[in-house]
Motif scaffolding. Structure first.
Motif, short mmCIF file in Angstrom:
data_model
loop_
_atom_site.label_atom_id
_atom_site.label_comp_id
_atom_site.label_asym_id
_atom_site.label_seq_id
_atom_site.Cartn_x
_atom_site.Cartn_y
_atom_site.Cartn_z
N ILE A 13 24.59 48.17 36.17
CA ILE A 13 25.74 48.22 37.07
C ILE A 13 26.80 47.22 36.65
CG2 ILE A 13 26.50 47.72 39.44
CD1 ILE A 13 25.23 50.42 39.20
N PHE A 14 26.38 45.98 36.35
CA PHE A 14 27.36 44.95 35.98
C PHE A 14 27.92 45.19 34.58
CE2 PHE A 14 25.77 42.71 39.65
CZ PHE A 14 26.88 41.98 40.07
N THR A 15 27.15 45.79 33.70
CA THR A 15 27.69 46.15 32.38
C THR A 15 28.79 47.20 32.53
OG1 THR A 15 25.55 45.70 31.32
CG2 THR A 15 27.11 47.08 30.11
N ILE A 16 28.54 48.19 33.39
CA ILE A 16 29.56 49.21 33.65
C ILE A 16 30.79 48.58 34.29
CG2 ILE A 16 30.07 51.27 35.04
CD1 ILE A 16 27.12 52.05 34.67
N ALA A 17 30.56 47.64 35.24
CA ALA A 17 31.69 46.96 35.90
C ALA A 17 32.51 46.17 34.88
CB ALA A 17 31.18 46.05 37.00
N PHE A 18 31.82 45.49 33.95
CA PHE A 18 32.52 44.70 32.94
C PHE A 18 33.33 45.61 32.01
CE2 PHE A 18 32.78 42.41 28.89
CZ PHE A 18 33.21 41.17 29.31
N LEU A 19 32.74 46.72 31.59
CA LEU A 19 33.47 47.66 30.73
C LEU A 19 34.65 48.28 31.47
CD1 LEU A 19 30.46 49.47 28.99
CD2 LEU A 19 32.01 47.78 27.98
N ALA A 20 34.45 48.59 32.76
CA ALA A 20 35.54 49.16 33.55
C ALA A 20 36.69 48.17 33.69
CB ALA A 20 35.03 49.55 34.93
N ALA A 21 36.35 46.89 33.92
CA ALA A 21 37.39 45.86 34.02
C ALA A 21 38.13 45.70 32.70
CB ALA A 21 36.77 44.53 34.45
N THR A 23 38.50 47.99 30.34
CA THR A 23 39.34 49.17 30.14
C THR A 23 40.60 49.11 31.00
OG1 THR A 23 37.34 50.49 29.71
CG2 THR A 23 39.35 51.69 30.22
N ALA A 24 40.42 48.67 32.25
CA ALA A 24 41.58 48.57 33.17
C ALA A 24 42.60 47.58 32.64
CB ALA A 24 41.09 48.17 34.56
N PHE A 25 42.14 46.43 32.17
CA PHE A 25 43.07 45.41 31.66
C PHE A 25 43.71 45.87 30.35
CE2 PHE A 25 41.10 42.44 34.64
CZ PHE A 25 42.23 41.72 35.05
N TYR A 26 42.98 46.65 29.54
CA TYR A 26 43.56 47.16 28.30
C TYR A 26 44.75 48.07 28.59
CZ TYR A 26 44.02 50.04 24.11
OH TYR A 26 44.52 50.72 23.02
N PHE A 27 44.56 49.02 29.51
CA PHE A 27 45.67 49.93 29.84
C PHE A 27 46.77 49.21 30.62
CE2 PHE A 27 42.31 53.13 29.11
CZ PHE A 27 42.99 53.94 28.22
N VAL A 139 44.40 35.93 30.35
CA VAL A 139 43.95 34.93 31.32
C VAL A 139 43.31 35.62 32.52
CG1 VAL A 139 44.72 33.19 32.98
CG2 VAL A 139 45.56 33.13 30.62
N TYR A 140 44.00 36.65 33.04
CA TYR A 140 43.44 37.38 34.19
C TYR A 140 42.14 38.09 33.84
CZ TYR A 140 47.46 36.56 37.24
OH TYR A 140 48.41 35.98 38.03
N PHE A 141 42.09 38.63 32.62
CA PHE A 141 40.86 39.32 32.19
C PHE A 141 39.69 38.34 32.10
CE2 PHE A 141 38.04 40.48 28.61
CZ PHE A 141 37.45 41.60 29.18
#
Length: 404
Positions: A13-21, A23-27, A139-141
């Motif tokens: 779950i936390f791995t998915i959350a980290f990848l989602a975060a 991806t969100a910061f990348y876009f 910094v935010y990421f």
């Protein structure tokens, strides 16, 4: 369905959350960079329109200078310098205008605005321009990633005692009665561990009390039994003496059997596995049952099985006892081959499923009368060997099967 550890599930779950975060910061970074460039383009176009308006109205150079300063633009009047600056510059965009165009160019991280109107070239340098810096996004990421990791560590730390609790329960299930599962703390896991530890303590006390009771009973029974056997030996030879000897030997065998079953049920009986022949097993079972061999018929193949000779012969003895006791003709038939052993007898089918009779303390007159405890012992011995115990009724014959 495959069992998934709660720790593996939380990690996923936390791995998915980290990848989602991530991806969100990348876009978000791509969108932020695009927004930054659009703001520069709009500001430069607005400035160029103001300059064109001044030129159209014939405003003086002073007003163009004033407008340039207002927008943070530097007017490059030196033609040679302008040509040098634009040499090798990258064209970022061009907007057509009546009688000309507006070019936005980049060179050495600087932005230039070239206005071409009526063949007149006017060059400006954007002094307010700053290249896009993704530092704030990073910094935010990093802060978000640290927060996710902190939450993950906190949850992992709170659930970590479950592993020691699981090990404790597994050891207790394997027969280690001296385990202690208490975990210090005030949360729900600690409270569960305290309750479990108290329950294990009570179970330990009950088991010890039961073992002590059974051993005392066996000891008290063995003493008069031994005296009885000695007394019978002194009697003159007669049928009564022979009958009494058989009774005392059967009692002695039954008490020893109960001791073996007590050790087996408590998980403290070491299996002594060795290859044994079907003939030896069946002969020993008939001797334990203390019956005449001619009461049975046999279909035995010369086969060996890896088993504890003592235990498996006790199981067969119980099946033979039940076959004689509950058959209509007081006889039995044994079939033994590489797949298992079948004890067969004539009789009505059981009124309940086999699962009813293999319970140690089943409520009901049928279980109390003998079938329940005897078949419970058979089932337990079969399980410790890794065998299966089954029942079927075919052609008015009850068939109890120990499958290898």
């Amino acid at each position: 369905m495959r069992r998934i550890s709660i720790f593996v599930f939380i990690s996923a779950i936390f791995t998915i959350a980290f990848l989602a975060a991530g991806t969100a910061f990348y876009f978000y970074g791509i969108n932020d960079k695009y927004r930054h460039s659009q703001m520069i383009v709009q500001r430069n176009i607005l400035f160029a329109q103001n300059i064109l308006l001044r030129l159209d109205r014939g405003n003086a150079k002073e007003q163009i200078e004033e407008t340039s300063k207002k927008y943070g633009m530097k007017w490059i009047k030196d033609e040679k310098k302008g040509i040098s600056l634009l040499k090798g510059a990258k064209l970022l965009g061009r907007q057509p205008i009546p009688f000309g165009f507006i070019d936005m160019l980049e060179k050495d991280d600087r932005i230039y605005l070239l206005i071409n109107t009526f063949g007149r070239l006017i060059l400006f340098e954007d002094e307010r321009y700053r290249p896009y810096n993704p530092k704030i996004v990073w910094v935010y990421f990093i802060l978000t990633a640290l927060l996710i990791m902190l939450i993950f560590w906190a949850i992992w730390f709170k659930l970590k005692p479950l592993k020691s609790l699981q090990r404790c329960i597994r050891k207790f299930g394997e027969g280690e009665l001296d385990v202690h599962c208490r975990i210090e703390g005030s949360d729900e896991i600690a409270q569960v561990s305290i309750s479990l530890d108290e329950a294990i303590g009570r179970i330990r006390m009950l088991i010890n009390s039961r073992n002590l009771f059974i051993r005392n009973i066996m000891h008290e029974l063995k003493t008069p039994l031994t005296k009885g056997l000695l007394t019978v030996q002194m009697l003159p030879e007669s049928k009564q003496k022979e009958r009494l000897e058989r009774i005392f030997m059967r009692l002695d065998s039954t008490i020893s059997e109960f001791g073996t079953i007590e050790q087996l049920s408590s998980g403290k009986f070491p299996l002594k596995l060795r290859p044994v022949t079907m003939e030896d097993l069946i002969d020993q079972a008939i001797d334990l049952a203390m019956i005449e061999k001619d009461r049975g018929t046999f279909d035995i193949k010369p086969q060996r099985v890896e088993a504890d000779f003592k235990l498996l012969s006790i199981a067969l003895k119980n099946l033979i006892d039940n076959a004689i006791k509950y058959s209509s003709d007081r006889k039995f038939h044994i079939i033994a081959d590489e797949t298992g052993i079948v004890v067969e007898s004539n009789g009505n089918p059981l009124s309940h499923p086999l699962s009813y009779y293999i319970q140690p303390y089943t409520q009901g007159s049928e279980a109390i009368s003998g079938l329940g405890l005897g078949l419970y012992i058979v089932d337990m011995i079969a399980k410790v060997h890794g065998f299966s115990f089954e029942y079927e009724n075919k052609e008015k014959k009850n068939r109890f099967i120990i499958k290898f």
